[in-house]
Design a protein around this motif. Structure first.
Motif, short mmCIF file in Angstrom:
data_model
loop_
_atom_site.label_atom_id
_atom_site.label_comp_id
_atom_site.label_asym_id
_atom_site.label_seq_id
_atom_site.Cartn_x
_atom_site.Cartn_y
_atom_site.Cartn_z
N THR A 10 0.85 -1.38 -0.24
CA THR A 10 -0.03 0.04 -0.05
C THR A 10 0.73 1.32 0.17
O THR A 10 0.25 2.44 -0.24
CB THR A 10 -0.99 -0.10 1.14
OG1 THR A 10 -0.17 0.27 2.47
CG2 THR A 10 -1.59 -1.00 1.32
N LEU A 52 -0.59 -1.06 -4.92
CA LEU A 52 -1.78 -0.16 -5.14
C LEU A 52 -1.26 1.14 -6.03
O LEU A 52 -0.02 1.48 -6.07
CB LEU A 52 -2.19 0.28 -3.84
CG LEU A 52 -2.87 -0.41 -2.77
CD1 LEU A 52 -3.64 0.48 -1.60
CD2 LEU A 52 -3.95 -1.26 -3.42
N SER A 58 1.26 6.64 4.58
CA SER A 58 0.24 6.34 5.41
C SER A 58 -0.33 7.52 6.36
O SER A 58 -1.28 7.46 6.86
CB SER A 58 0.50 5.04 6.49
OG SER A 58 1.51 5.56 7.37
N HIS A 65 -9.84 4.18 2.32
CA HIS A 65 -8.73 3.29 1.76
C HIS A 65 -9.46 1.75 2.34
O HIS A 65 -8.71 0.85 1.80
CB HIS A 65 -7.56 3.69 2.12
CG HIS A 65 -7.09 4.89 1.54
ND1 HIS A 65 -6.92 6.05 2.12
CD2 HIS A 65 -6.73 5.18 0.15
CE1 HIS A 65 -6.08 6.96 1.24
NE2 HIS A 65 -6.34 6.53 -0.01
N LEU A 69 -9.10 -1.84 0.23
CA LEU A 69 -8.42 -2.73 0.77
C LEU A 69 -9.21 -4.32 0.97
O LEU A 69 -8.94 -5.35 0.42
CB LEU A 69 -7.51 -2.51 1.90
CG LEU A 69 -6.17 -2.01 1.98
CD1 LEU A 69 -5.71 -1.74 3.22
CD2 LEU A 69 -5.04 -2.95 1.25
N HIS A 87 2.47 -1.66 4.79
CA HIS A 87 1.77 -0.40 5.09
C HIS A 87 2.58 0.63 5.92
O HIS A 87 3.71 0.11 6.71
CB HIS A 87 0.57 -0.87 6.04
CG HIS A 87 -0.76 0.16 6.38
ND1 HIS A 87 -0.44 1.66 6.88
CD2 HIS A 87 -1.81 0.12 6.02
CE1 HIS A 87 -1.64 2.03 6.82
NE2 HIS A 87 -2.44 1.39 6.32
#
Length: 335
Positions: A10, A52, A58, A65, A69, A87
């Motif tokens: 991500t 992504l 983050s 979001h 996911l 992440h």
């Protein structure tokens, strides 16, 4: 099945590179992972990789979001033994907590990890976290969302980021770790959730629906009303003192909360303290909050309470239903 595991990248420090203004996400992280880890991947489960686009720092994450996911996981979960999510650490615990509810009834692992130092650095914590997460994501005993960091596997809705600069960035203040990965892997199997039947919740969360207010000396009823009076605010988390205490003798304080609850807003009382639980009956101030309809959040972390409220609101529950469910453990988030 082309591989045993799925890795979803991500964004976050783990895959960042230096840019003109500092570290920033860059595409193409899979190649770096395979090049840097090389032969060490040979003893681990094989994995496919999804990145992504765009990647997310983050700190920029929003509740929207999470649905992205969940939709991705729902699409792919049955193909793999487990999933690893890479992440950023700043909001990793928020995502882990929210996913624990949105992926209720998991029958395999979903492991989140990240790092304090990017993989491209010669000295980093990213390599160990990647290798450990891949090993844990293939374990058939694990059926929940968890965080792997610094040799420990933590329940996703029990963890919080507690250090900005140390390698031991995450802790689980009110619940033991699910596993430790040292010379050997030690699973605390008696703590693990049983396998279930996944019931995915992809409903999009309204980012404005849940607010958080940390109490401080002198907080007035007017300031409280300013938060509760926002049109889109449907729930408020009050981070109270100690075991759930607040300045209830301040003029208008209790009346403001009582009016908000009567209007259908949900107010949840959690502790500012790193460890411990809200026990409203301990002091008269906590009892007063309970009398006007403020819900005791037990020993939930802020991240767990935040994610749970968003999930319940997105699912369309009424305020009365949410009040009951917030006091009941759904997936191990409270004692």
């Amino acid at each position: 099945m082309s591989a045993e595991l799925l890795v979803i990248h991500t964004g976050g420090t783990i895959g960042m590179m230096p840019g003109p203004a500092g570290l920033e996400p860059v595409q193409g992280f899979e190649r770096m992972v395979r090049e840097r880890l090389g032969a060490r991947l040979g003893a681990l489960p094989t994995f496919d990789f999804i990145e992504l686009e765009p990647l997310i720092d983050s700190a920029e994450l929003s509740p929207g979001h999470w649905a992205q996911l969940v939709a991705l996981i729902e699409q792919h979960l049955v193909q793999y033994r487990g999933i690893v999510i890479l992440h950023g650490t700043d909001t990793l615990a928020y995502t882990a907590a929210a996913l624990s509810f949105m992926l209720a009834g998991l029958d395999r692992p979903v492991i989140l990890t990240g790092s304090q130092i990017p993989l491209h650095n010669s000295r980093n914590d990213a390599e160990g976290h990647l290798l450990g997460a891949l090993e844990l994501a293939a374990r058939p005993e694990i059926h929940e969302v968890a965080i792997y960091f610094n040799g420990r596997l933590l329940r996703g809705n029990r963890a919080t980021k507690m250090d900005a600069g140390a390698m031991a960035a995450f802790d689980s203040p009110n619940f033991p770790e699910l596993a430790t990965l040292g010379i050997d892997l030690a699973l605390n199997e008696q703590l693990l959730l049983p396998a279930g039947t996944p019931k995915f919740s992809v409903a999009t969360c309204d980012a404005d629906s849940v607010a958080v207010l940390r109490l401080f000396p002198g907080l007035s009823a007017g300031q409280l009303q300013a938060m509760l009076g926002q049109a889109h605010c449907r729930a408020l988390i009050l981070q109270c003192y100690g075991v759930g205490n607040a300045p209830v003798s301040q003029p208008g304080w209790l009346e403001t909360l009582e009016a908000a609850v009567a209007a259908g807003k949900v107010v949840v009382n959690i502790s500012q303290c790193y460890r411990g639980a809200v026990v409203p009956s301990t002091y008269a101030t906590g009892s007063a909050l309970e009398r006007v309809g403020v819900i005791a959040g037990n020993d939930m972390t802020l991240e767990a309470a935040f994610g749970k409220l968003h999930w319940l609101l997105a699912a369309g529950h009424s305020a009365a239903e949410i009040a009951g469910l917030m006091q009941r453990s759904i997936c191990g988030e409270m004692g």
